[in-house]
Design a protein around this motif. Sequence first.
Motif, PDB file in Angstrom:
ATOM      1  N   ALA A 144      32.908  36.510  44.604  1.00  0.00           N
ATOM      2  CA  ALA A 144      34.336  36.133  44.032  1.00  0.00           C
ATOM      3  C   ALA A 144      34.812  37.387  42.976  1.00  0.00           C
ATOM      4  N   THR A 145      35.944  37.514  43.070  1.00  0.00           N
ATOM      5  CA  THR A 145      36.372  38.622  42.131  1.00  0.00           C
ATOM      6  C   THR A 145      37.664  38.106  41.702  1.00  0.00           C
ATOM      7  N   GLY A 146      38.270  38.881  40.553  1.00  0.00           N
ATOM      8  CA  GLY A 146      39.438  38.455  40.011  1.00  0.00           C
ATOM      9  C   GLY A 146      40.255  39.276  39.103  1.00  0.00           C
ATOM     10  N   MET A 147      41.506  39.173  38.777  1.00  0.00           N
ATOM     11  CA  MET A 147      42.192  39.943  37.693  1.00  0.00           C
ATOM     12  C   MET A 147      42.427  39.238  36.959  1.00  0.00           C
ATOM     13  N   SER A 148      42.153  39.813  35.454  1.00  0.00           N
ATOM     14  CA  SER A 148      42.673  38.924  34.205  1.00  0.00           C
ATOM     15  C   SER A 148      42.200  37.595  34.122  1.00  0.00           C
ATOM     16  N   ASN A 149      43.029  36.751  33.950  1.00  0.00           N
ATOM     17  CA  ASN A 149      42.540  35.366  34.011  1.00  0.00           C
ATOM     18  C   ASN A 149      41.738  35.042  35.107  1.00  0.00           C
ATOM     19  N   GLY A 150      42.171  35.551  36.492  1.00  0.00           N
ATOM     20  CA  GLY A 150      41.219  35.453  37.590  1.00  0.00           C
ATOM     21  C   GLY A 150      39.822  35.930  37.302  1.00  0.00           C
ATOM     22  N   ALA A 151      39.615  37.162  36.526  1.00  0.00           N
ATOM     23  CA  ALA A 151      38.552  37.554  36.367  1.00  0.00           C
ATOM     24  C   ALA A 151      37.636  36.629  35.458  1.00  0.00           C
ATOM     25  N   ILE A 152      38.302  36.030  34.326  1.00  0.00           N
ATOM     26  CA  ILE A 152      37.574  34.944  33.354  1.00  0.00           C
ATOM     27  C   ILE A 152      37.006  33.940  34.392  1.00  0.00           C
ATOM     28  N   MET A 153      38.049  33.390  35.298  1.00  0.00           N
ATOM     29  CA  MET A 153      37.616  32.448  36.249  1.00  0.00           C
ATOM     30  C   MET A 153      36.436  32.608  37.220  1.00  0.00           C
ATOM     31  N   ALA A 154      36.229  34.007  37.372  1.00  0.00           N
ATOM     32  CA  ALA A 154      35.038  34.413  38.297  1.00  0.00           C
ATOM     33  C   ALA A 154      33.723  34.246  37.483  1.00  0.00           C
ATOM     34  N   TYR A 155      33.747  34.676  36.235  1.00  0.00           N
ATOM     35  CA  TYR A 155      32.821  34.498  35.275  1.00  0.00           C
ATOM     36  C   TYR A 155      32.366  32.827  35.022  1.00  0.00           C
ATOM     37  N   PHE A 164      27.996  31.702  44.708  1.00  0.00           N
ATOM     38  CA  PHE A 164      28.426  33.201  44.959  1.00  0.00           C
ATOM     39  C   PHE A 164      27.281  33.964  44.714  1.00  0.00           C
ATOM     40  N   ALA A 165      26.986  35.288  45.628  1.00  0.00           N
ATOM     41  CA  ALA A 165      26.022  36.057  45.400  1.00  0.00           C
ATOM     42  C   ALA A 165      26.271  37.018  44.354  1.00  0.00           C
ATOM     43  N   ALA A 166      27.467  37.350  44.304  1.00  0.00           N
ATOM     44  CA  ALA A 166      27.984  38.283  43.280  1.00  0.00           C
ATOM     45  C   ALA A 166      29.323  38.004  43.068  1.00  0.00           C
ATOM     46  N   ILE A 167      29.657  38.434  41.569  1.00  0.00           N
ATOM     47  CA  ILE A 167      31.118  38.511  41.412  1.00  0.00           C
ATOM     48  C   ILE A 167      31.456  39.796  40.705  1.00  0.00           C
ATOM     49  N   GLY A 168      32.746  40.258  40.729  1.00  0.00           N
ATOM     50  CA  GLY A 168      33.215  41.367  40.321  1.00  0.00           C
ATOM     51  C   GLY A 168      34.819  41.189  39.593  1.00  0.00           C
ATOM     52  N   PRO A 169      34.556  40.739  38.095  1.00  0.00           N
ATOM     53  CA  PRO A 169      35.547  40.645  37.134  1.00  0.00           C
ATOM     54  C   PRO A 169      36.330  41.982  36.985  1.00  0.00           C
ATOM     55  N   VAL A 170      37.489  42.069  36.909  1.00  0.00           N
ATOM     56  CA  VAL A 170      38.432  43.361  36.479  1.00  0.00           C
ATOM     57  C   VAL A 170      39.424  42.860  35.264  1.00  0.00           C
ATOM     58  N   SER A 171      39.030  43.539  34.198  1.00  0.00           N
ATOM     59  CA  SER A 171      40.055  43.269  33.065  1.00  0.00           C
ATOM     60  C   SER A 171      40.046  41.828  32.573  1.00  0.00           C
ATOM     61  N   GLY A 172      38.639  41.383  32.577  1.00  0.00           N
ATOM     62  CA  GLY A 172      38.570  40.055  32.047  1.00  0.00           C
ATOM     63  C   GLY A 172      37.410  39.974  31.028  1.00  0.00           C
ATOM     64  N   THR A 173      36.931  38.578  30.838  1.00  0.00           N
ATOM     65  CA  THR A 173      35.997  38.454  30.016  1.00  0.00           C
ATOM     66  C   THR A 173      35.355  37.068  30.199  1.00  0.00           C
TER      67      THR A 173
END
Length: 281
Positions: A144-155, A164-173
């Motif tokens: 799973a990966t995501g941008m901003s709100n999507g990155a927060i959702m990945a966490y 999920f074996a791995a996640i890749g948040p971008v510009s999130g928290t």
Amino acid sequence: MRHRAVILLGVVLVLAGCAHRGAPPPVGFGPGTSVHTITVGGTARTYRLYQPEGLPATAPLVVMLHGGFGSARQAEKSYDWDDLADSEKFVVAYPDGLNRAWNTNGGGCCGRPARDGVDDTAFISAAVADVEQNTRIDRSRIFATGMSNGAIMAYTLACNTGLFAAIGPVSGTQLDPCRSPHPTSVMHIHGTGDPLVPYSGGPGAGIARINGPPVEQLNTFWRNVDHCTAPSATTSGFITTLSAGCADRRSVVLVTVGDGGHQWPSVATEMLWQFFAQHPH
């Protein structure tokens, strides 16, 4: 001016996603882009799916989560995952958040899904199950990966599922309390000049006023979850990469973009795929 440019860029990306016209994609599970509807919690939810030609017997699945005010269509057009899927032979799912946002289980984020208590973890999990039922997905290689709100959702997904074996948040928290995190490889990409989700933590600018921990503190949290060794750093131009090897061949990586704003860096998609490919369950 930098903040204004970042906000305008986000608007342009959303409008670009909305500007596409033409016949809608098919609803079957054949090659190319298709659109699917499933019912979760009594609500009809949709996701887009991209399958390249010539998939192997089993293929990885990347779930790409759009940012706030974005959409599945916009995410498919904006982040170049389909082109990479063609060459590397994996499947990409693009779920649609209700009202263009995700409920990330903490911090009031984001929008109506948070106010209404939408269970987006259940929806995304159900979308993955639907893809798995109808395509040749390797269960050990779901990411799973995501941008901003999507990155927060990945966490949030890593905190609450073991899919999920791995996640890749971008510009999130991370806003979910994450009391029982699932061991997961993590590659977090973030710019030090991000005004909306500050690298140093605390409330950001913008409507959501996202208030998360410092990015480096979040990196330490996941290194502890994954039982990692001490990290090592490398720098190339404006990019610093902090990498740690962890138990069971997992790893936790922080990619820091010097003076980078609230954006998806041009190198992110390729970097994330290389990381995912090296970290199955």
